[in-house]
Scaffold this active site. Structure first.
Site, PDB file in Angstrom:
ATOM      1  N   ASN A  45      -3.848   1.198  -5.295  1.00 51.63           N
ATOM      2  CA  ASN A  45      -3.875  -0.030  -4.166  1.00 51.63           C
ATOM      3  C   ASN A  45      -2.069   0.808  -3.831  1.00 51.63           C
ATOM      4  O   ASN A  45      -1.525   0.279  -5.217  1.00 51.63           O
ATOM      5  CB  ASN A  45      -4.756  -0.988  -4.391  1.00 51.63           C
ATOM      6  CG  ASN A  45      -3.932  -2.046  -3.454  1.00 51.63           C
ATOM      7  OD1 ASN A  45      -2.665  -1.902  -3.512  1.00 51.63           O
ATOM      8  ND2 ASN A  45      -5.052  -2.942  -3.116  1.00 51.63           N
ATOM      9  N   ASP A  83      -0.528  -1.180  -2.706  1.00 52.69           N
ATOM     10  CA  ASP A  83       0.361  -2.505  -1.480  1.00 52.69           C
ATOM     11  C   ASP A  83       1.398  -2.936  -2.336  1.00 52.69           C
ATOM     12  O   ASP A  83       2.727  -3.242  -2.221  1.00 52.69           O
ATOM     13  CB  ASP A  83      -0.495  -3.552  -1.298  1.00 52.69           C
ATOM     14  CG  ASP A  83      -1.794  -3.751  -0.681  1.00 52.69           C
ATOM     15  OD1 ASP A  83      -2.160  -2.322  -0.435  1.00 52.69           O
ATOM     16  OD2 ASP A  83      -3.154  -4.370  -0.879  1.00 52.69           O
ATOM     17  N   HIS A  84       1.461  -3.295  -3.561  1.00 52.26           N
ATOM     18  CA  HIS A  84       2.364  -4.113  -4.099  1.00 52.26           C
ATOM     19  C   HIS A  84       4.311  -3.305  -4.455  1.00 52.26           C
ATOM     20  O   HIS A  84       5.134  -3.444  -4.799  1.00 52.26           O
ATOM     21  CB  HIS A  84       2.191  -4.275  -5.865  1.00 52.26           C
ATOM     22  CG  HIS A  84       1.025  -5.406  -5.487  1.00 52.26           C
ATOM     23  ND1 HIS A  84       1.420  -6.512  -5.202  1.00 52.26           N
ATOM     24  CD2 HIS A  84       0.183  -5.661  -5.801  1.00 52.26           C
ATOM     25  CE1 HIS A  84       0.582  -7.529  -4.554  1.00 52.26           C
ATOM     26  NE2 HIS A  84      -0.257  -6.856  -5.703  1.00 52.26           N
ATOM     27  N   ARG A  86      13.544  -7.561   0.308  1.00 57.49           N
ATOM     28  CA  ARG A  86      14.001  -7.106   0.879  1.00 57.49           C
ATOM     29  C   ARG A  86      14.427  -7.722   2.974  1.00 57.49           C
ATOM     30  O   ARG A  86      15.427  -7.234   2.867  1.00 57.49           O
ATOM     31  CB  ARG A  86      14.993  -5.675   0.440  1.00 57.49           C
ATOM     32  CG  ARG A  86      15.367  -6.226  -0.976  1.00 57.49           C
ATOM     33  CD  ARG A  86      16.580  -6.806  -1.284  1.00 57.49           C
ATOM     34  NE  ARG A  86      16.878  -7.173  -2.409  1.00 57.49           N
ATOM     35  CZ  ARG A  86      17.683  -6.795  -3.505  1.00 57.49           C
ATOM     36  NH1 ARG A  86      18.434  -6.246  -2.977  1.00 57.49           N
ATOM     37  NH2 ARG A  86      17.439  -7.404  -4.597  1.00 57.49           N
ATOM     38  N   THR A 142      -3.552 -13.363  -3.179  1.00 56.00           N
ATOM     39  CA  THR A 142      -3.817 -12.502  -2.973  1.00 56.00           C
ATOM     40  C   THR A 142      -5.426 -12.303  -3.070  1.00 56.00           C
ATOM     41  O   THR A 142      -5.583 -13.080  -2.112  1.00 56.00           O
ATOM     42  CB  THR A 142      -3.325 -11.288  -4.590  1.00 56.00           C
ATOM     43  OG1 THR A 142      -4.432 -10.315  -4.294  1.00 56.00           O
ATOM     44  CG2 THR A 142      -4.319 -12.298  -5.787  1.00 56.00           C
ATOM     45  N   GLU A 196     -17.884  -3.387  -3.223  1.00 52.83           N
ATOM     46  CA  GLU A 196     -16.957  -3.363  -3.745  1.00 52.83           C
ATOM     47  C   GLU A 196     -17.251  -4.654  -4.881  1.00 52.83           C
ATOM     48  O   GLU A 196     -17.421  -5.651  -3.967  1.00 52.83           O
ATOM     49  CB  GLU A 196     -15.617  -2.773  -3.428  1.00 52.83           C
ATOM     50  CG  GLU A 196     -14.337  -3.500  -4.550  1.00 52.83           C
ATOM     51  CD  GLU A 196     -13.013  -2.815  -4.308  1.00 52.83           C
ATOM     52  OE1 GLU A 196     -13.046  -2.554  -3.161  1.00 52.83           O
ATOM     53  OE2 GLU A 196     -12.261  -3.579  -5.062  1.00 52.83           O
ATOM     54  N   GLY A 204      -8.089  -7.095 -10.010  1.00 51.83           N
ATOM     55  CA  GLY A 204      -7.143  -7.671 -12.170  1.00 51.83           C
ATOM     56  C   GLY A 204      -7.524  -6.429 -12.353  1.00 51.83           C
ATOM     57  O   GLY A 204      -6.587  -7.111 -14.253  1.00 51.83           O
TER      58      GLY A 204
END
Ligand code: PXP
Length: 241
Positions: free
Chosen positions: A7, A9-10, A18, A102, A153, A194
């Site tokens: 993933n 996303d981060h 910004r 999240t 999932e 996690g």
């Protein structure tokens, strides 16, 4: 061997801090590097508030991802239209709250059975397989199968966060039991939320999970293992001034 879907996303979160002024780091570039590292899939969550992944990212990832593109999304009309336009390899339906940091819990497919089934039908008409992100709960798994999901999932967040060993063991057993039941019901079984470099070892020998979906710990680790090189490169540029 279980697969790993990464993933990104981060990576987008880091860009968005910004306020949209920065073009980097680009989750599309991160996806290429994740694939070079052996990722079996790339995951993005296009949230209603576009806090990290942007529509432009999804559009470019669809064109560039060579493994498979997994789109996490809420079952809203807007997102169903985005999915039908983009045609990812898999959609994972997740619950979404504007105020959460999240995804907090699994989708309650029992109380949302009709709406979730309708969303699955819309996605199936667009020939997109559907996974449901749910807690390790036998009733949720059975309902997921009844309403036509292709996969589930299983939410590993509570297990990962549990501090006491007894709680961790109990929560891990419920994940394994849920995964076994899902398999018996012919559902594909992914797991995520996690998971980190410590918790992944718990799954040794279980052979019940098709693919792990992991983001935050990998992006955090990338920042750490890349820090020395990044500083050295800037140090060199300053030396050459
Ligand atoms: N699976 C789902 C459904 C998620 O919502 C998330 C978080 O975006 C993940 C997996 C990955 O969780 P983490 O970033 O904690 O690895």
């Amino acid at each position: 061997m279980a697969g790993l879907a990464v993933n990104v996303d981060h990576i987008a979160t880091l860009r968005q801090v910004r306020g949209g002024a920065a073009a980097y780091p680009d989750p599309v570039h991160a996806a290429v590097l994740a694939e070079l590292g052996g990722a079996d899939g790339i995951v993005v969550h296009l949230r209603e508030d576009r806090r990290h992944i942007q529509d432009r990212d999804l559009f470019l990832l669809k064109k560039t991802v060579l493994s498979k593109l997994i789109l996490e999304m809420a079952a809203t009309d807007e997102m169903l239209a985005v999915a039908a336009d983009t045609r990812p390899d898999l959609v994972t339906l997740v619950p979404e709250k504007r105020t959460e940091l999240t995804t907090e819990g699994g989708l309650d497919v029992i109380s949302t059975a009709d709406a979730t089934q309708q969303a699955i039908d819309v996605l199936h008409r667009a020939e997109i397989p559907v996974s449901l992100f749910i807690d390790a709960d036998t009733r949720q798994i059975k309902t997921a199968a009844e309403i036509g999901a292709d996969m589930v999932e299983i939410h590993t967040g509570a297990f990962c966060e549990a501090a006491a060993l007894a709680d961790k063991k109990r929560l891990f057993s419920s994940i394994v039991d849920a995964a076994r039941l899902a398999r018996e019901l012919d559902l594909g079984v992914n797991a995520g939320h996690g998971l980190c470099y410590n918790t992944i070892g718990w799954f040794a020998g279980t052979q019940t999970i098709d693919e792990f979906s992991i983001g935050h710990s990998i992006v955090a680790r990338a920042a750490m293992v890349g820090m020395e090189k990044a500083v050295r490169e800037m140090r060199q540029l300053i030396k050459e001034l």
